[in-house]
Design a protein around this motif. Sequence first.
Motif, PDB file in Angstrom:
ATOM      1  N   ASP A 469     -27.571 -73.603  18.845  1.00  0.00           N
ATOM      2  CA  ASP A 469     -27.625 -75.012  19.276  1.00  0.00           C
ATOM      3  C   ASP A 469     -26.705 -75.882  18.416  1.00  0.00           C
ATOM      4  OD1 ASP A 469     -29.445 -74.288  21.185  1.00  0.00           O
ATOM      5  OD2 ASP A 469     -31.210 -74.938  20.045  1.00  0.00           O
ATOM      6  N   ILE A 470     -26.750 -75.675  17.083  1.00  0.00           N
ATOM      7  CA  ILE A 470     -25.923 -76.463  16.157  1.00  0.00           C
ATOM      8  C   ILE A 470     -24.443 -76.168  16.381  1.00  0.00           C
ATOM      9  CG2 ILE A 470     -25.297 -76.713  13.704  1.00  0.00           C
ATOM     10  CD1 ILE A 470     -28.310 -76.391  13.070  1.00  0.00           C
ATOM     11  N   GLN A 471     -24.135 -74.906  16.649  1.00  0.00           N
ATOM     12  CA  GLN A 471     -22.751 -74.512  16.874  1.00  0.00           C
ATOM     13  C   GLN A 471     -22.157 -75.233  18.087  1.00  0.00           C
ATOM     14  OE1 GLN A 471     -21.353 -72.258  19.369  1.00  0.00           O
ATOM     15  NE2 GLN A 471     -19.355 -72.112  18.384  1.00  0.00           N
ATOM     16  N   LYS A 472     -22.963 -75.334  19.143  1.00  0.00           N
ATOM     17  CA  LYS A 472     -22.495 -76.034  20.345  1.00  0.00           C
ATOM     18  C   LYS A 472     -22.353 -77.531  20.072  1.00  0.00           C
ATOM     19  CE  LYS A 472     -24.837 -72.834  23.446  1.00  0.00           C
ATOM     20  NZ  LYS A 472     -26.090 -72.685  24.199  1.00  0.00           N
ATOM     21  N   LYS A 473     -23.341 -78.092  19.399  1.00  0.00           N
ATOM     22  CA  LYS A 473     -23.371 -79.539  19.149  1.00  0.00           C
ATOM     23  C   LYS A 473     -22.218 -79.982  18.251  1.00  0.00           C
ATOM     24  CE  LYS A 473     -26.406 -83.001  17.048  1.00  0.00           C
ATOM     25  NZ  LYS A 473     -27.687 -83.196  16.303  1.00  0.00           N
ATOM     26  N   ARG A 474     -21.896 -79.184  17.242  1.00  0.00           N
ATOM     27  CA  ARG A 474     -20.883 -79.576  16.258  1.00  0.00           C
ATOM     28  C   ARG A 474     -19.532 -78.882  16.458  1.00  0.00           C
ATOM     29  NH1 ARG A 474     -22.700 -81.424  10.692  1.00  0.00           N
ATOM     30  NH2 ARG A 474     -24.827 -82.199  10.925  1.00  0.00           N
ATOM     31  N   SER A 475     -19.450 -77.985  17.458  1.00  0.00           N
ATOM     32  CA  SER A 475     -18.223 -77.195  17.706  1.00  0.00           C
ATOM     33  C   SER A 475     -17.775 -76.448  16.451  1.00  0.00           C
ATOM     34  CB  SER A 475     -17.086 -78.107  18.194  1.00  0.00           C
ATOM     35  OG  SER A 475     -17.428 -78.682  19.420  1.00  0.00           O
ATOM     36  N   LEU A 476     -18.737 -75.806  15.811  1.00  0.00           N
ATOM     37  CA  LEU A 476     -18.459 -75.061  14.576  1.00  0.00           C
ATOM     38  C   LEU A 476     -17.911 -73.670  14.878  1.00  0.00           C
ATOM     39  CD1 LEU A 476     -21.709 -75.794  12.526  1.00  0.00           C
ATOM     40  CD2 LEU A 476     -19.420 -76.440  11.824  1.00  0.00           C
ATOM     41  N   ALA A 477     -17.156 -73.140  13.931  1.00  0.00           N
ATOM     42  CA  ALA A 477     -16.768 -71.727  13.977  1.00  0.00           C
ATOM     43  C   ALA A 477     -17.706 -70.970  13.036  1.00  0.00           C
ATOM     44  CB  ALA A 477     -15.326 -71.560  13.528  1.00  0.00           C
ATOM     45  N   TYR A 478     -18.092 -69.753  13.436  1.00  0.00           N
ATOM     46  CA  TYR A 478     -18.982 -68.924  12.619  1.00  0.00           C
ATOM     47  C   TYR A 478     -18.301 -67.602  12.273  1.00  0.00           C
ATOM     48  CZ  TYR A 478     -23.299 -71.565  13.786  1.00  0.00           C
ATOM     49  OH  TYR A 478     -24.262 -72.521  13.910  1.00  0.00           O
ATOM     50  N   LEU A 479     -18.497 -67.144  11.037  1.00  0.00           N
ATOM     51  CA  LEU A 479     -18.268 -65.737  10.704  1.00  0.00           C
ATOM     52  C   LEU A 479     -19.630 -65.212  10.285  1.00  0.00           C
ATOM     53  CD1 LEU A 479     -16.556 -63.212  10.224  1.00  0.00           C
ATOM     54  CD2 LEU A 479     -16.109 -64.033   7.903  1.00  0.00           C
ATOM     55  N   PHE A 480     -20.232 -64.387  11.148  1.00  0.00           N
ATOM     56  CA  PHE A 480     -21.595 -63.907  10.923  1.00  0.00           C
ATOM     57  C   PHE A 480     -21.533 -62.479  10.390  1.00  0.00           C
ATOM     58  CE2 PHE A 480     -25.741 -65.666  12.276  1.00  0.00           C
ATOM     59  CZ  PHE A 480     -26.556 -64.696  11.744  1.00  0.00           C
ATOM     60  N   ILE A 481     -21.923 -62.300   9.113  1.00  0.00           N
ATOM     61  CA  ILE A 481     -21.865 -60.991   8.457  1.00  0.00           C
ATOM     62  C   ILE A 481     -23.266 -60.371   8.454  1.00  0.00           C
ATOM     63  CG2 ILE A 481     -21.349 -59.792   6.293  1.00  0.00           C
ATOM     64  CD1 ILE A 481     -19.476 -62.226   5.637  1.00  0.00           C
ATOM     65  N   SER A 482     -23.387 -59.146   8.963  1.00  0.00           N
ATOM     66  CA  SER A 482     -24.713 -58.520   9.018  1.00  0.00           C
ATOM     67  C   SER A 482     -24.589 -57.008   9.204  1.00  0.00           C
ATOM     68  CB  SER A 482     -25.518 -59.108  10.179  1.00  0.00           C
ATOM     69  OG  SER A 482     -26.803 -58.528  10.256  1.00  0.00           O
ATOM     70  N   HIS A 483     -25.662 -56.289   8.815  1.00  0.00           N
ATOM     71  CA  HIS A 483     -25.729 -54.862   9.153  1.00  0.00           C
ATOM     72  C   HIS A 483     -26.639 -54.663  10.357  1.00  0.00           C
ATOM     73  CE1 HIS A 483     -29.359 -55.190   6.499  1.00  0.00           C
ATOM     74  NE2 HIS A 483     -29.853 -54.382   7.408  1.00  0.00           N
ATOM     75  N   ASP A 484     -27.242 -55.774  10.850  1.00  0.00           N
ATOM     76  CA  ASP A 484     -28.167 -55.718  11.976  1.00  0.00           C
ATOM     77  C   ASP A 484     -27.408 -55.933  13.284  1.00  0.00           C
ATOM     78  OD1 ASP A 484     -30.120 -56.242  13.943  1.00  0.00           O
ATOM     79  OD2 ASP A 484     -31.550 -56.909  12.425  1.00  0.00           O
ATOM     80  N   LEU A 485     -27.236 -54.865  14.043  1.00  0.00           N
ATOM     81  CA  LEU A 485     -26.442 -54.928  15.268  1.00  0.00           C
ATOM     82  C   LEU A 485     -27.070 -55.837  16.322  1.00  0.00           C
ATOM     83  CD1 LEU A 485     -25.720 -51.146  15.257  1.00  0.00           C
ATOM     84  CD2 LEU A 485     -23.930 -52.863  15.186  1.00  0.00           C
ATOM     85  N   GLY A 486     -28.399 -55.872  16.348  1.00  0.00           N
ATOM     86  CA  GLY A 486     -29.098 -56.728  17.310  1.00  0.00           C
ATOM     87  C   GLY A 486     -28.813 -58.197  17.058  1.00  0.00           C
ATOM     88  N   VAL A 487     -28.813 -58.583  15.780  1.00  0.00           N
ATOM     89  CA  VAL A 487     -28.535 -59.972  15.396  1.00  0.00           C
ATOM     90  C   VAL A 487     -27.099 -60.340  15.750  1.00  0.00           C
ATOM     91  CG1 VAL A 487     -28.214 -61.498  13.391  1.00  0.00           C
ATOM     92  CG2 VAL A 487     -30.292 -60.136  13.596  1.00  0.00           C
ATOM     93  N   ILE A 488     -26.162 -59.459  15.414  1.00  0.00           N
ATOM     94  CA  ILE A 488     -24.744 -59.705  15.703  1.00  0.00           C
ATOM     95  C   ILE A 488     -24.530 -59.878  17.210  1.00  0.00           C
ATOM     96  CG2 ILE A 488     -22.483 -58.565  15.761  1.00  0.00           C
ATOM     97  CD1 ILE A 488     -22.966 -59.657  13.034  1.00  0.00           C
ATOM     98  N   HIS A 489     -25.156 -59.022  18.005  1.00  0.00           N
ATOM     99  CA  HIS A 489     -25.000 -59.088  19.464  1.00  0.00           C
ATOM    100  C   HIS A 489     -25.565 -60.377  20.026  1.00  0.00           C
ATOM    101  CE1 HIS A 489     -26.093 -57.935  23.718  1.00  0.00           C
ATOM    102  NE2 HIS A 489     -24.796 -57.705  23.680  1.00  0.00           N
ATOM    103  N   SER A 490     -26.644 -60.889  19.407  1.00  0.00           N
ATOM    104  CA  SER A 490     -27.317 -62.066  19.957  1.00  0.00           C
ATOM    105  C   SER A 490     -26.536 -63.364  19.758  1.00  0.00           C
ATOM    106  CB  SER A 490     -28.725 -62.202  19.353  1.00  0.00           C
ATOM    107  OG  SER A 490     -28.650 -62.511  17.991  1.00  0.00           O
ATOM    108  N   VAL A 491     -25.668 -63.433  18.740  1.00  0.00           N
ATOM    109  CA  VAL A 491     -25.004 -64.709  18.454  1.00  0.00           C
ATOM    110  C   VAL A 491     -23.482 -64.674  18.476  1.00  0.00           C
ATOM    111  CG1 VAL A 491     -26.878 -65.748  17.118  1.00  0.00           C
ATOM    112  CG2 VAL A 491     -25.218 -64.307  15.952  1.00  0.00           C
ATOM    113  N   CYS A 492     -22.861 -63.507  18.546  1.00  0.00           N
ATOM    114  CA  CYS A 492     -21.391 -63.433  18.396  1.00  0.00           C
ATOM    115  C   CYS A 492     -20.688 -63.079  19.699  1.00  0.00           C
ATOM    116  CB  CYS A 492     -21.032 -62.407  17.311  1.00  0.00           C
ATOM    117  SG  CYS A 492     -21.671 -62.871  15.689  1.00  0.00           S
ATOM    118  N   ASP A 493     -19.492 -63.640  19.850  1.00  0.00           N
ATOM    119  CA  ASP A 493     -18.681 -63.369  21.043  1.00  0.00           C
ATOM    120  C   ASP A 493     -17.632 -62.297  20.771  1.00  0.00           C
ATOM    121  OD1 ASP A 493     -19.968 -65.452  22.537  1.00  0.00           O
ATOM    122  OD2 ASP A 493     -18.842 -66.880  21.337  1.00  0.00           O
TER     123      ASP A 493
END
Length: 536
Positions: A469-493
């Motif tokens: 929600d915050i990413q859409k509202k503020r037009s932020l860029a994210y670099l999401f670092i994780s070993h959890d594939l489910g988490v990465i799939h849920s938020v990254c393009d």
Amino acid sequence: MPQTKPVLQVNDLVIAFDEVVVAGVSFDVFPGKTTAIVGESGSGKTVTSTAIMGLLPSSGRVVSGEVRGVNGEVWIDADGAPRTPMGRDISMVFQDPMSSLNPSMKVGKQVAEPLQIHLGMSKMEARKKVIELFKEVELPEPETSIDKYPHELSGGQKQRVMIAMALACNPKILVADEPTTALDVTVQATVLQLLRRLQKERNLGILFITHDLDVVRDIADFIVVMRKGEVVEKGDCPEVLDSPENAYTKELIASRPQRVGKEVEVKDDVISEGRDLVLKYAVKQNLFGKVVSEFVAVNRVNLKIRNGERVGLVGESGCGKSTLGRLMLGLESPTEGVVFWKGEELDLGDRQGMKAFRRGAQPVFQDPFSALNPRMTIGNALSEAIGMSADGSKLTRAAKTKIAGELLEEVGLMASDLSRYPGAFSGGMRQRIVLARALAVKPELLILDESVAALDLRIQAQILTLLSDIQKKRSLAYLFISHDLGVIHSVCDRILVMKDGEIVEEGSANTIFNSPSNSYTKHLLASRPGMGKLTV
């Protein structure tokens, strides 16, 4: 439930500290079977296991109920001191092997200790038995590993040492408290497979405590769902997970990471870029100080993050993903290569330029407990960050407080929380505060390093939705670092897969998860929990 006699019976157990925290919990553990207790932090699952082991702190007490052991004898009740035969009939494997092992003592000696104390073995006999145990838990090179210190072993190897120690005196029951939570998916899969094999060979009754329902599906025969100290549902594992009756169980199952929102529109302009990045650490020097051996943490990595893009970086521990994140944040100086910010080379020696860069690129780290000063109120912590924004120096104290309150409301907390200290908040709430502090300087890029790894599934889902929600509202860029594939799939393009300091595959979330081309990516995906019952 099986017809065999249980090796552990918990009957109407009530535990209190200042107030009741576990209320009337009952369940059984059978030989050769796994009973899993699931629930969020604070549900009472760890307190229950601690009481079973007779390890309740002096401030805690069993009010009523009982725990019966292998032959039906009473181990725990409200009338007397604990009589649990720890190390002999029942043993425990804890969540964090690093804090469970003595860092100044060789692992072999630590595993030999219970053998000498409980079984009266000599030093030589114990050493021989430890090597046998290390072979049984598949620890690499047991003859040399026995003389290593904990810091010389990886996380998965340390957990194997803890399992060997727990099995040393041939217990009938193994209590495993979140034993794979801190491990990568591939290491987690091998440790769960190991537990399953040992259970079959030794006919062990396992009490498995976790908040990860996918792990439960892989390993458990029976499930006990706890909430606020009470059992809300229990039964055969497939039955409860596939056809839950309780509303809370349904909510837990629905909290598993799912795709959050649609793919965002990405602009063409690159906000941050790493070009041919290399980072080497000196491992060994000769007498004259010349480096004779190096460790390459990051090797010729190229990474572009566009304005408003959600990029995921996934890989096992030690692959270099957090180091790459630190390079992109200017917290490490590359051995070779260049980091660019908005098309300009990042100069770590330019104080004014770095000040502006640090406002634009903000980190959100894994542990919200160590990220906040425990002696500073939330209002002061946020006001301090607001003061570092581009126009922060012109703001009055009242204006900073007003903005701090608005930031808390933006991350789902209340402005009235400003006067409270970090100790008054749960882990999920603290992570919201850390996110609010990062947003205080109005960044354009957030680098989130395992920022939901320490949270329960339900809280994790809430934070991921908030981030989207915050990413859409503020037009932020994210670099999401994780070993959890489910988490990465849920938020990254777009997703990059890292192994041994190199990017081995890159592509859209859909491509990486549905048609990966690299064998390592396929191995990571196949190692995810919840892919099917583990067999040996």
